[in-house]
Design a protein around this motif. Sequence first.
Motif, PDB file in Angstrom:
ATOM      1  N   GLY A 108       3.747  -1.971   0.333  1.00 45.42           N
ATOM      2  CA  GLY A 108       4.377  -0.659   0.326  1.00 45.42           C
ATOM      3  C   GLY A 108       4.372   0.141  -0.924  1.00 45.42           C
ATOM      4  O   GLY A 108       4.965   0.993  -1.037  1.00 45.42           O
ATOM      5  N   GLN A 116      -6.696  -0.442   1.173  1.00 49.63           N
ATOM      6  CA  GLN A 116      -5.650   0.465   1.745  1.00 49.63           C
ATOM      7  C   GLN A 116      -4.763  -0.635   2.742  1.00 49.63           C
ATOM      8  O   GLN A 116      -3.401  -0.317   2.543  1.00 49.63           O
ATOM      9  CB  GLN A 116      -5.849   1.697   2.350  1.00 49.63           C
ATOM     10  N   PRO A 117      -5.176  -1.363   3.682  1.00 52.08           N
ATOM     11  CA  PRO A 117      -4.166  -2.160   4.375  1.00 52.08           C
ATOM     12  C   PRO A 117      -3.227  -3.081   3.419  1.00 52.08           C
ATOM     13  O   PRO A 117      -2.162  -3.248   3.862  1.00 52.08           O
ATOM     14  CB  PRO A 117      -5.148  -3.147   5.281  1.00 52.08           C
ATOM     15  N   ALA A 159      -6.043   6.709   2.558  1.00 55.10           N
ATOM     16  CA  ALA A 159      -4.762   6.024   1.961  1.00 55.10           C
ATOM     17  C   ALA A 159      -3.621   6.717   2.792  1.00 55.10           C
ATOM     18  O   ALA A 159      -3.558   8.133   2.933  1.00 55.10           O
ATOM     19  CB  ALA A 159      -4.659   6.047   0.493  1.00 55.10           C
ATOM     20  N   THR A 160      -2.600   6.175   2.932  1.00 59.75           N
ATOM     21  CA  THR A 160      -1.455   6.861   3.537  1.00 59.75           C
ATOM     22  C   THR A 160      -0.091   6.574   3.069  1.00 59.75           C
ATOM     23  O   THR A 160       0.738   7.117   3.607  1.00 59.75           O
ATOM     24  CB  THR A 160      -1.377   5.813   5.162  1.00 59.75           C
ATOM     25  N   SER A 161      -0.202   5.664   1.769  1.00 62.81           N
ATOM     26  CA  SER A 161       1.277   5.245   1.374  1.00 62.81           C
ATOM     27  C   SER A 161       1.833   6.765   0.800  1.00 62.81           C
ATOM     28  O   SER A 161       1.165   7.601   0.247  1.00 62.81           O
ATOM     29  CB  SER A 161       1.058   4.618   0.080  1.00 62.81           C
ATOM     30  N   GLU A 183      -0.665  -0.702   2.045  1.00 62.49           N
ATOM     31  CA  GLU A 183       0.295  -0.576   3.096  1.00 62.49           C
ATOM     32  C   GLU A 183       1.357  -1.646   3.483  1.00 62.49           C
ATOM     33  O   GLU A 183       2.592  -1.415   3.525  1.00 62.49           O
ATOM     34  CB  GLU A 183      -0.392  -0.171   4.146  1.00 62.49           C
ATOM     35  N   LYS A 196      -7.511  -4.125  10.092  1.00 60.22           N
ATOM     36  CA  LYS A 196      -7.311  -2.661  10.467  1.00 60.22           C
ATOM     37  C   LYS A 196      -8.845  -2.153  10.510  1.00 60.22           C
ATOM     38  O   LYS A 196      -9.708  -2.465   9.810  1.00 60.22           O
ATOM     39  CB  LYS A 196      -6.676  -1.874   9.332  1.00 60.22           C
TER      40      LYS A 196
END
Lengths: 146, 145
Positions: free
Chosen positions: B79, B72-73, A32-34, B76, B22
């Motif tokens: 947001g 996860q995409p 996860a990147t948030s 993202e 992704k």
Amino acid sequence: MNPAIEGREFPPVAPYLVGREKVREFARAVLATSPLHLDPEAARAAGYADVVAPPTFAVVIQEATLAQLLAEPDAGIDFSRVVHGDQRFTFGRPIVAGDELTATLRVASVKSLGAHSMVTAETTVTDPDGAHVVTAVSTLVVRGDE
Amino acid sequence: MTARPTGLDLDALAVGDVVVEKDYRLTRDTLVRYAGASGDFNPIHYRDDVAASVGLPGVLAHGMLTMGLAVQPVVEAVGDPGRVTDYQVRFTRPVVVDPAEGVSVTVSAKVGALFPDESSARVDLTVTVGGTTVLGKAQVRVDLA
């Protein structure tokens, strides 16, 4: 597997305290990147009390309830034959660091499919006020003799 | 809640739109990390000998790891992870993780349904390894209010 466990409700497991570093560790582990998972300031700016857990973090809280089911003496579930069939999370609100959560499992259904059995376990997770946070539903397939 | 930014505008979406695509590279390291973070230490996710002894084609990724990364995409794109209100998958095929090469998992997220009355949308995920789907009925409900 014993069909009579359908409808059985287990006692709540001990409350789980959601730690900030555990949320961060789990977020990194699911790629996860948030920033809302990692940075308390970013989470607060978005209106949360602290970092927000990834949706599937709920499985960490659910896990102790599934362990209860698998250990139930009269359920007749052989863990070595269990395959995870499907999974669902339905949120009342997101999990955030600092939450103290209580999870309670109910056996929603037991079905047989030829030699195999399917058990659907529904775990309800609530906060200290009793408000609904998330419901986690797992269907486990117990393979019969081949 | 104060600011609740979303990267997806409900009015601009149509059923069938591809929201995001992704690729994720999983290696044995990814599995070890997920085992520690989740507490799922089933050895079929890190030991070749144990995987072989129960008839598996190799060490498998945790189903919950695949489920965890596949959303996860969408997180993202919207947001805010708190906008995910429902998420379900069916585990249809195992993801074998080669010890040297790892494996590549592709996630494609498409608008499945719009619910303007509830300001929400259903996003359907297609999750594939080498062109073969590994999750079924992978659906994410997002709040876009």
